[in-house]
Design an enzyme around this catalytic site. Structure first.
Site, PDB file in Angstrom:
ATOM      1  N   GLY A 135       0.801  -1.235   0.000  1.00  0.00           N
ATOM      2  CA  GLY A 135       0.000   0.000   0.000  1.00  0.00           C
ATOM      3  C   GLY A 135       0.824   1.271   0.000  1.00  0.00           C
ATOM      4  O   GLY A 135       1.601   1.526  -0.924  1.00  0.00           O
ATOM      5  N   LYS A 206       3.141 -10.359  -4.131  1.00  0.00           N
ATOM      6  CA  LYS A 206       4.004  -9.319  -3.552  1.00  0.00           C
ATOM      7  C   LYS A 206       5.372  -9.894  -3.189  1.00  0.00           C
ATOM      8  O   LYS A 206       6.409  -9.251  -3.377  1.00  0.00           O
ATOM      9  CB  LYS A 206       3.314  -8.710  -2.334  1.00  0.00           C
ATOM     10  CG  LYS A 206       2.079  -7.891  -2.715  1.00  0.00           C
ATOM     11  CD  LYS A 206       1.204  -7.608  -1.516  1.00  0.00           C
ATOM     12  CE  LYS A 206       0.031  -6.709  -1.865  1.00  0.00           C
ATOM     13  NZ  LYS A 206      -0.982  -6.625  -0.812  1.00  0.00           N
TER      14      LYS A 206
HETATM   15  P1  NDP Z   1     -11.854  -1.775  -7.762  1.00  0.00           P
HETATM   16  O1  NDP Z   1     -12.522  -3.049  -8.104  1.00  0.00           O
HETATM   17  O2  NDP Z   1     -12.397  -0.940  -6.682  1.00  0.00           O
HETATM   18  O3  NDP Z   1     -11.749  -0.864  -9.070  1.00  0.00           O
HETATM   19  C1  NDP Z   1     -11.494  -1.391 -10.340  1.00  0.00           C
HETATM   20  C2  NDP Z   1     -11.819  -0.325 -11.382  1.00  0.00           C
HETATM   21  O4  NDP Z   1     -11.498  -0.823 -12.654  1.00  0.00           O
HETATM   22  C3  NDP Z   1     -13.298   0.077 -11.419  1.00  0.00           C
HETATM   23  O5  NDP Z   1     -13.404   1.454 -11.582  1.00  0.00           O
HETATM   24  C4  NDP Z   1     -13.823  -0.645 -12.664  1.00  0.00           C
HETATM   25  O6  NDP Z   1     -14.864   0.069 -13.318  1.00  0.00           O
HETATM   26  C5  NDP Z   1     -12.605  -0.613 -13.534  1.00  0.00           C
HETATM   27  N1  NDP Z   1     -12.586  -1.679 -14.530  1.00  0.00           N
HETATM   28  C6  NDP Z   1     -12.698  -3.005 -14.333  1.00  0.00           C
HETATM   29  N2  NDP Z   1     -12.576  -3.670 -15.507  1.00  0.00           N
HETATM   30  C7  NDP Z   1     -12.400  -2.720 -16.457  1.00  0.00           C
HETATM   31  C8  NDP Z   1     -12.211  -2.760 -17.850  1.00  0.00           C
HETATM   32  N3  NDP Z   1     -12.181  -3.905 -18.519  1.00  0.00           N
HETATM   33  N4  NDP Z   1     -12.052  -1.590 -18.518  1.00  0.00           N
HETATM   34  C9  NDP Z   1     -12.081  -0.408 -17.859  1.00  0.00           C
HETATM   35  N5  NDP Z   1     -12.242  -0.309 -16.528  1.00  0.00           N
HETATM   36  C10 NDP Z   1     -12.405  -1.455 -15.835  1.00  0.00           C
HETATM   37  O7  NDP Z   1     -10.327  -2.149  -7.489  1.00  0.00           O
HETATM   38  P2  NDP Z   1      -9.276  -1.388  -6.538  1.00  0.00           P
HETATM   39  O8  NDP Z   1      -9.315   0.047  -6.816  1.00  0.00           O
HETATM   40  O9  NDP Z   1      -9.415  -1.874  -5.151  1.00  0.00           O
HETATM   41  O10 NDP Z   1      -7.904  -2.033  -7.070  1.00  0.00           O
HETATM   42  C11 NDP Z   1      -7.350  -1.641  -8.292  1.00  0.00           C
HETATM   43  C12 NDP Z   1      -5.935  -2.192  -8.393  1.00  0.00           C
HETATM   44  O11 NDP Z   1      -5.152  -1.721  -7.294  1.00  0.00           O
HETATM   45  C13 NDP Z   1      -5.823  -3.721  -8.319  1.00  0.00           C
HETATM   46  O12 NDP Z   1      -4.747  -4.140  -9.115  1.00  0.00           O
HETATM   47  C14 NDP Z   1      -5.500  -3.977  -6.863  1.00  0.00           C
HETATM   48  O13 NDP Z   1      -4.817  -5.190  -6.658  1.00  0.00           O
HETATM   49  C15 NDP Z   1      -4.586  -2.793  -6.591  1.00  0.00           C
HETATM   50  N6  NDP Z   1      -4.473  -2.415  -5.204  1.00  0.00           N
HETATM   51  C16 NDP Z   1      -5.585  -2.217  -4.446  1.00  0.00           C
HETATM   52  C17 NDP Z   1      -5.482  -1.828  -3.134  1.00  0.00           C
HETATM   53  C18 NDP Z   1      -6.660  -1.617  -2.259  1.00  0.00           C
HETATM   54  O14 NDP Z   1      -6.462  -1.427  -1.041  1.00  0.00           O
HETATM   55  N7  NDP Z   1      -7.869  -1.637  -2.780  1.00  0.00           N
HETATM   56  C19 NDP Z   1      -4.150  -1.611  -2.524  1.00  0.00           C
HETATM   57  C20 NDP Z   1      -3.046  -1.845  -3.417  1.00  0.00           C
HETATM   58  C21 NDP Z   1      -3.210  -2.235  -4.704  1.00  0.00           C
HETATM   59  P3  NDP Z   1     -16.281   0.337 -12.599  1.00  0.00           P
HETATM   60  O15 NDP Z   1     -15.994   1.344 -11.510  1.00  0.00           O
HETATM   61  O16 NDP Z   1     -17.118   0.887 -13.665  1.00  0.00           O
HETATM   62  O17 NDP Z   1     -16.710  -0.985 -12.056  1.00  0.00           O
HETATM   63  N1  HSE Z   2      -6.007  -6.710  -1.007  1.00  0.00           N
HETATM   64  C1  HSE Z   2      -4.740  -6.140  -0.719  1.00  0.00           C
HETATM   65  C2  HSE Z   2      -4.459  -6.265   0.754  1.00  0.00           C
HETATM   66  C3  HSE Z   2      -4.711  -4.694  -1.123  1.00  0.00           C
HETATM   67  O1  HSE Z   2      -5.388  -6.549   1.517  1.00  0.00           O
HETATM   68  O2  HSE Z   2      -3.312  -6.114   1.161  1.00  0.00           O
HETATM   69  C4  HSE Z   2      -3.350  -4.058  -0.969  1.00  0.00           C
HETATM   70  O3  HSE Z   2      -2.433  -4.584  -1.861  1.00  0.00           O
END
Ligand code: NDP
Ligand code: HSE
Length: 447
Positions: A135, A206
């Site tokens: 994160g 990771k």
């Molecule tokens: P979410 O599911 O909240 O968001 C995903 C987004 O991608 C949404 O806005 C979705 O659109 C969009 N999306 C999905 N498929 C498509 C597509 N084919 N074309 C265009 N847009 C698309 O995920 P997070 O924000 O939680 O996570 C995003 C990334 O960050 C992941 O790789 C995750 O592993 C990483 N990550 C997440 C953390 C966390 O704490 N959440 C921490 C560290 C890394 P719509 O809104 O319309 O559904």
């Molecule tokens: N799903 C992940 C976690 C988000 O819980 O650590 C951060 O990479």
């Protein structure tokens, strides 16, 4: 300051992307001053364009991510969609059209990091992914840049916020597993499919990224030994408590003693309550890096969630934008050591084994003999059960409820032994008539 803005596209506007958008909008002037040019958000790709998104300019939303990355005038593409496809193709297309990429996507980086790095280098652009591991914690850049002059031997830590949150809630509030997982999901910590968190795939990805950077070699998720949180029972947590330990989901990457190979593993483990990792609560992460000259470094902070992750994304974005202005790129992949990844059997650590055994004389001696035959040295033995005149010389505690009459629970903690020796020991134990079952096997780390 240059007045022509740097054009940035955002792929995804969910938990992380919405926070990236918020900071880009509210901190625009500061970011421009730090970069030396303003940022213009050129488009935001999502799946559902009609979803209400507070603070997100609706006119920028598109469902055509491919057209967005093909525009040809983008300086940086920020990818926060997640998963392997279509994201791999979108990132590759962005490189081909001259854009640097900032990603939070550990799954993709751990599966295909080498070819993405090669593509970025081929097109003279950056690939940054600080947010992919732990994160908000600055970890990738310190490993890649600040420790580039040192030799890292070990990386050990908690790298998944969701599982740490679950274990913490179960232990501190007595919450059930499902209830704690639901809460972590509602808080935006869990992956789109939380199986990735609880089965250890997220932490394994990771670990692969960390091991690759720390040891200057190539490690993919398939090289990482993985065991999930779902294997942990309430009895394990109670047993850990009795030993003055707690259970944490750990990622451990090590250089072998002879320096010729590395190992990477993710599994639940007992750690002493006195260890700093024991006090890591909620969705926080903490990672120890042990380097030859630097010694032991600890990195600690929020490991998941929209705003913390957006902080890491924005840091990378500023770096990528500065490089664009200077017509340069940052450090790429360093995999020159080409160290092989050894199998789990080569890992050496301590073990906590809980056996259900017949409560009769001689059982303890039989069990001890099996450990000796496999050269696994026993540190402590604790028998829980009524132990009606068995004569075994152990610390006897009143039995935990639920055990069948004539049965006892034997808890053995070993000294350091190889995983291969431990597995062979457990196979032999299972063959003893007096061993009714192996209730759990857990590694003991951090001592
Ligand atoms: P979410 O599911 O909240 O968001 C995903 C987004 O991608 C949404 O806005 C979705 O659109 C969009 N999306 C999905 N498929 C498509 C597509 N084919 N074309 C265009 N847009 C698309 O995920 P997070 O924000 O939680 O996570 C995003 C990334 O960050 C992941 O790789 C995750 O592993 C990483 N990550 C997440 C953390 C966390 O704490 N959440 C921490 C560290 C890394 P719509 O809104 O319309 O559904
Ligand atoms: N799903 C992940 C976690 C988000 O819980 O650590 C951060 O990479």
């Amino acid at each position: 300051m240059r007045t022509r803005p740097l054009k940035v596209a955002l792929l995804g506007c969910g938990v992380v992307g919405s926070e990236v958008t918020r900071i880009l909008t509210t901190q625009a002037d500061d970011l421009a001053a730090r970069i030396g040019a303003p940022i213009e958000l050129a488009g935001i790709a999502v799946r559902r364009p009609h979803k209400v998104r507070e603070g997100v300019p609706a006119e920028l939303l598109t469902t055509d991510a491919t057209a967005l990355v093909k525009r040809g005038d983008l300086d940086v593409v920020v990818e926060v969609i997640g998963g392997i496809e279509p994201v791999r193709t979108l990132i590759t297309t962005a490189f081909e059209h001259g854009a640097s990429v900032v990603s939070a996507n550990k799954a993709l980086l751990a599966a295909d990091g080498a070819s993405l790095h090669a593509k970025a280098a081929e097109h003279g652009v950056d690939l940054y992914y600080e947010a992919a591991v732990a994160g908000a914690i600055p970890l990738i850049r310190p490993l890649r840049e600040s420790l580039a002059g040192d030799k890292v031997n070990r990386v050990l830590g908690i790298v998944n916020g969701t599982t740490n949150f679950i274990l913490d809630k179960m232990e501190s509030t007595g919450a059930g597993y499902s209830e704690a997982l639901d809460e972590a999901t509602a808080l935006g910590y869990a992956e789109a499919d939380p199986t990735a968190d609880v089965e250890g795939f997220d932490a394994a990805a990771k670990a692969a990224i960390l091991a690759g950077i720390a040891f200057h070699t190539r490690v993919t998720i398939d090289d990482v030994h993985r065991e999930g949180l779902t294997e942990v029972t309430a009895a394990d947590i109670a047993s850990a408590k009795k030993m003055g330990c707690t259970v944490k989901m750990l990622a451990i990457c090590e250089r072998s003693a002879d320096g010729r190979s590395v190992t990477a593993r993710v599994h639940p483990a007992m750690i002493p309550l006195s260890h700093p990792l024991a006090s890591v609560r909620e969705a926080y992460n903490a990672v120890f890096v042990e380097a030859e000259a630097a010694g032991r470094l600890m990195f600690y902070g929020p490991g998941a969630g929209g705003a913390p992750t957006a902080s890491a994304v924005l840091g990378d974005l500023v770096a990528a934008c500065r490089n664009k202005l200077a017509a340069t790129t940052g450090a790429g992949e360093s995999a020159y050591t080409q160290l092989p990844v050894s199998p789990m059997g080569d890992v050496v650590t301590r073990y906590h084994i809980s056996l259900d055994v017949a409560d009769k004389p001689g059982v303890l001696a039989q069990v001890a003999m099996v450990f000796a035959e496999h050269d696994v040295s026993i540190d402590t033995v604790r028998q829980q059960g009524k132990n009606q005149g068995s004569g075994d010389e152990v610390a006897v505690e009143q039995g935990a409820g639920g055990r069948r009459a004539g049965e006892a629970s034997l808890v053995v903690v070993t000294h350091r032994a190889s995983d291969a020796a431990l597995s062979a020991t457990v196979s032999s134990l299972r063959k003893l008539d007096t061993v009714r079952g192996v209730a759990s096997i857990m590694r003991v780390e951090g001592e």
